[in-house]
Scaffold this active site. Structure first.
Site, PDB file in Angstrom:
ATOM      1  N   ASP A   1      43.268  45.120  40.607  1.00 31.70           N
ATOM      2  CA  ASP A   1      44.134  44.562  41.647  1.00 31.70           C
ATOM      3  C   ASP A   1      43.646  43.159  41.997  1.00 31.70           C
ATOM      4  O   ASP A   1      42.491  42.986  42.382  1.00 31.70           O
ATOM      5  CB  ASP A   1      44.091  45.464  42.887  1.00 31.70           C
ATOM      6  CG  ASP A   1      45.198  45.147  43.887  1.00 31.70           C
ATOM      7  OD1 ASP A   1      45.549  43.947  44.017  1.00 31.70           O
ATOM      8  OD2 ASP A   1      45.702  46.078  44.528  1.00 31.70           O
TER       9      ASP A   1
ATOM     10  N   ASP B   1      45.849  39.440  34.367  1.00 27.64           N
ATOM     11  CA  ASP B   1      47.066  38.667  34.115  1.00 27.64           C
ATOM     12  C   ASP B   1      47.372  37.742  35.297  1.00 27.64           C
ATOM     13  O   ASP B   1      48.475  37.224  35.417  1.00 27.64           O
ATOM     14  CB  ASP B   1      48.258  39.587  33.826  1.00 27.64           C
ATOM     15  CG  ASP B   1      48.504  40.603  34.934  1.00 27.64           C
ATOM     16  OD1 ASP B   1      47.734  40.602  35.920  1.00 27.64           O
ATOM     17  OD2 ASP B   1      49.457  41.400  34.802  1.00 27.64           O
TER      18      ASP B   1
ATOM     19  N   PHE C   1      53.010  46.587  28.594  1.00 25.31           N
ATOM     20  CA  PHE C   1      53.233  45.641  29.684  1.00 25.31           C
ATOM     21  C   PHE C   1      52.786  44.239  29.274  1.00 25.31           C
ATOM     22  O   PHE C   1      53.473  43.247  29.519  1.00 25.31           O
ATOM     23  CB  PHE C   1      52.463  46.102  30.921  1.00 25.31           C
ATOM     24  CG  PHE C   1      52.479  45.125  32.061  1.00 25.31           C
ATOM     25  CD1 PHE C   1      53.558  45.058  32.927  1.00 25.31           C
ATOM     26  CD2 PHE C   1      51.408  44.264  32.277  1.00 25.31           C
ATOM     27  CE1 PHE C   1      53.575  44.155  33.989  1.00 25.31           C
ATOM     28  CE2 PHE C   1      51.417  43.360  33.332  1.00 25.31           C
ATOM     29  CZ  PHE C   1      52.507  43.308  34.182  1.00 25.31           C
ATOM     30  N   GLU C   2      51.637  44.170  28.615  1.00 26.02           N
ATOM     31  CA  GLU C   2      51.084  42.882  28.197  1.00 26.02           C
ATOM     32  C   GLU C   2      51.940  42.250  27.107  1.00 26.02           C
ATOM     33  O   GLU C   2      52.183  41.037  27.111  1.00 26.02           O
ATOM     34  CB  GLU C   2      49.661  43.097  27.698  1.00 26.02           C
ATOM     35  CG  GLU C   2      48.880  41.835  27.430  1.00 26.02           C
ATOM     36  CD  GLU C   2      47.453  42.128  27.004  1.00 26.02           C
ATOM     37  OE1 GLU C   2      46.752  41.164  26.634  1.00 26.02           O
ATOM     38  OE2 GLU C   2      47.042  43.306  27.042  1.00 26.02           O
TER      39      GLU C   2
ATOM     40  N   GLU D   1      38.817  56.888  37.107  1.00 31.99           N
ATOM     41  CA  GLU D   1      40.115  56.600  37.722  1.00 31.99           C
ATOM     42  C   GLU D   1      40.266  57.427  38.996  1.00 31.99           C
ATOM     43  O   GLU D   1      39.943  58.613  39.005  1.00 31.99           O
ATOM     44  CB  GLU D   1      41.250  56.915  36.738  1.00 31.99           C
ATOM     45  CG  GLU D   1      42.647  56.688  37.271  1.00 31.99           C
ATOM     46  CD  GLU D   1      42.863  55.261  37.767  1.00 31.99           C
ATOM     47  OE1 GLU D   1      43.202  55.114  38.958  1.00 31.99           O
ATOM     48  OE2 GLU D   1      42.674  54.303  36.980  1.00 31.99           O
TER      49      GLU D   1
END
Length: 238
Positions: free
Chosen positions: A143, A179, A218-219, A93
């Site tokens: 992204d 997503d 979030f999902e 990360e």
């Protein structure tokens, strides 16, 4: 917010601008994140070096190793490491608050099979990960760079697919999730054309979310609102 680039030169000394698939959004570290980095980095942190890791030395054992590119705040990565103590996990990360959060969660969870890089994933993959050493590579919710003029910044491209193939063992799996439906179609197009891979989907498209990938908050919220998530899994066969 600033774009991250690395200065590179070709054999003639000409400057080459390297396109990154991410932008650096460095928020401030919370006190807890800073403390976690200070206390946990000596045991869980991996300092980048352009020489391949000896995984058995890093983890003190021989075991299948899973590498995740861009783990965000690290909650799902820590959960995976906790749920599969028989496997080794490496997370990469670039955002320092995410690294701090991941290390904090890992310490609370008591996991010992997780190591973390705070570095550019491409450099780590190219130089610090030995060919044929990984059982799975995970790329979750990268992204999407949804504007057409930015599609070249998407991390999933032909050269990237080949880099991942080299790092996987035969039988190892490249697992992607997004997503953004159009990005899933882009991923599928790239991976179907990539040599040495076999789609794990029975119908040649996407797969249901496998049990090893935790459902994020979030999902879960997206599911309630009718939003989709697309998982793709490709096995290295050559």
């Amino acid at each position: 917010m600033s774009e991250v680039t690395t200065a590179e030169f070709n054999e003639e000394g000409k400057y080459l601008r390297k396109i990154r698939s991410f932008v650096l959004r460095e928020g401030r570290l919370t006190k807890g994140q800073a403390q976690a980095i200070e206390s946990q980095w000596p045991t869980m942190g991996l300092d980048y070096s352009p020489t391949p890791l000896v995984l058995s030395d890093v983890f003190g054992r021989e075991a299948d190793t899973v590498l995740e590119i861009g783990f965000g705040m690290g909650a799902s990565l820590v959960q995976m490491a906790k749920d599969a103590p028989e496997q080794n996990f490496i997370g990469i990360e670039v955002h320092k608050p995410g690294v701090g959060s991941c290390l904090s969660d890992a310490a609370i969870a008591g996991v010992t099979n997780l190591r973390v890089y705070h570095h550019d994933a491409m450099e780590v993959l190219e130089h610090a990960i030995a060919d044929g050493s990984l059982a799975r590579v995970q790329l979750f919710f990268p992204d999407p760079w949804h504007k057409k003029r930015h599609h070249k910044r998407r991390i999933v491209q032909a050269e990237f697919a080949e880099l991942i193939r080299r790092k996987l063992k035969i039988g190892g799996v490249f697992h992607m999730a997004t997503d953004w439906e159009e990005y899933s179609e882009h991923m599928l197009e790239v991976m179907q054309a990539a040599p040495g891979y076999q789609n794990q989907s029975s119908d040649g498209t996407v797969v249901p979310r496998p049990d090893h990938r935790p459902l994020t908050k979030f999902e879960a919220r997206g599911h309630r609102l009718g939003h989709g998530v697309w998982d793709l899994m490709f096995e290295r066969i050559a």
